[in-house]
Scaffold this active site. Structure first.
Site, mmCIF file in Angstrom:
data_model
loop_
_atom_site.group_PDB
_atom_site.id
_atom_site.type_symbol
_atom_site.label_atom_id
_atom_site.label_comp_id
_atom_site.label_asym_id
_atom_site.label_seq_id
_atom_site.Cartn_x
_atom_site.Cartn_y
_atom_site.Cartn_z
ATOM 1 N N LYS A 164 0.860 -1.176 0.000
ATOM 2 C CA LYS A 164 0.000 0.000 0.000
ATOM 3 C C LYS A 164 0.905 1.238 0.000
ATOM 4 C CE LYS A 164 -2.853 2.959 2.723
ATOM 5 N NZ LYS A 164 -3.180 3.346 4.102
ATOM 6 N N GLY A 216 -7.428 9.412 10.310
ATOM 7 C CA GLY A 216 -7.624 9.475 11.758
ATOM 8 C C GLY A 216 -8.628 10.495 12.231
ATOM 9 N N ALA A 228 -9.160 5.879 4.932
ATOM 10 C CA ALA A 228 -9.024 7.040 5.822
ATOM 11 C C ALA A 228 -10.354 7.751 6.044
ATOM 12 C CB ALA A 228 -8.000 8.042 5.318
ATOM 13 N N GLY A 229 -10.583 8.116 7.298
ATOM 14 C CA GLY A 229 -11.711 8.960 7.663
ATOM 15 C C GLY A 229 -12.899 8.258 8.271
ATOM 16 N N ASN A 252 -8.214 1.857 10.506
ATOM 17 C CA ASN A 252 -7.404 1.511 11.673
ATOM 18 C C ASN A 252 -7.939 2.227 12.908
ATOM 19 O OD1 ASN A 252 -3.799 1.587 12.422
ATOM 20 N ND2 ASN A 252 -5.506 0.903 13.636
ATOM 21 N N THR A 253 -7.866 3.560 12.908
ATOM 22 C CA THR A 253 -8.212 4.336 14.098
ATOM 23 C C THR A 253 -9.649 4.110 14.545
ATOM 24 O OG1 THR A 253 -6.621 6.013 13.380
ATOM 25 C CG2 THR A 253 -8.152 6.638 15.110
#
Length: 261
Positions: free
Chosen positions: A102, A163, A189-190, A211-212
């Site tokens: 990635k 994040g 993301a987001g 992830n977050t």
């Protein structure tokens, strides 16, 4: 209606949820959350996580075995093409020739927004070097087409800032990317909660990487389970085809065949 497997390059997967490994309190929680997510692809920040670089430190691969998961090395923390290229080459050495990566090249420390110029430069070099490149990028349809045309195996536009948990801020531009792409499109993301993941999938995304949203939840393992269900539900809703939007009300029951008048 039975869904087909999720395909990236020559690899096939049944889960459309991809997860990261950062921000958990320890490796045990990391392993448990990933297991609860049902993910088959797990992304690893090579510059920040030990997967064998330091034999004296805990090894992440002890809880995410390459025999059980597809490890997706990423270039998180790289702000220029050269460092991203070197990071991918290091990952290939550490993972015995593994070539699926990635790519993310960031442009700003505060926003972590992608540097598109450096991303394109790195992607060209990595593809020429035999890598299968999944690429994090802006939600610009023209940039997405350029990255696909040069040979990236998956396009990964941001839903919102890394994040941030702000969700899918530009569904229209994301839809344009999806409609024109011939390779998988994954929101990267987001995502902040399960409904964000479901929205991405309802738009027609092939998958979601996060992830977050899991690691920073009050109960990460429970959130991982919720994300698994959200991705599955969003995908089924997309395949089912939503009802058309209407400006005015439309009665749920028919207006003919009344028993009482």
């Amino acid at each position: 209606m039975q869904d087909s497997n999720f395909k990236i390059g020559q690899r096939e997967f049944s889960s459309r949820l991809l997860v990261g490994t950062g921000k958990y309190k320890d490796l045990n929680e990391t392993g448990a959350a990933i297991a609860a997510s049902g993910a088959e692809i797990v992304t690893v920040a090579i510059r920040r996580v030990n997967i064998g670089q330091d034999p004296n430190q805990p090894n992440l691969l002890s809880v995410i075995s390459p025999e059980q998961y597809t490890i997706l090395p990423n270039t998180a923390g790289c702000f220029d093409a050269d460092s991203a290229i070197r990071t991918c080459q290091l990952a290939r050495e550490l993972l015995d020739g593994h070539n699926l990566v990635k790519l993310e090249v960031l442009g700003n420390q505060e926003t972590l927004y992608p540097n598109v110029i450096e991303t394109v430069k790195a992607a060209r070099t990595l593809i020429d070097d035999g890598f299968d490149v999944m690429v994090y990028t802006s939600d610009d349809p023209i940039v997405a087409q350029e990255l696909e045309s040069m040979g990236c195996v998956a396009i990964m536009p941001l839903g919102s800032l890394i994040g941030s948990g702000l969700g899918i801020l530009n569904p229209h531009t994301l839809s344009i990317i999806i409609e024109n792409a011939k390779v998988p499109v994954l929101v990267d993301a987001g995502v902040g909660t399960a409904s964000d993941a479901a929205i991405a999938m309802e738009l027609g995304c092939d998958g979601v990487l996060m992830n977050t949203a899991i690691a920073a939840a009050q109960h990460p393992i429970l959130m991982a389970s919720a994300m698994k269900k959200a991705v599955e539900a969003g995908r089924e809703a997309f395949l089912a085809g939503r009802m058309p939007r209407k400006r005015m009300a439309n009665a749920s029951s028919p207006e003919t065949g009344y028993f009482f008048k």
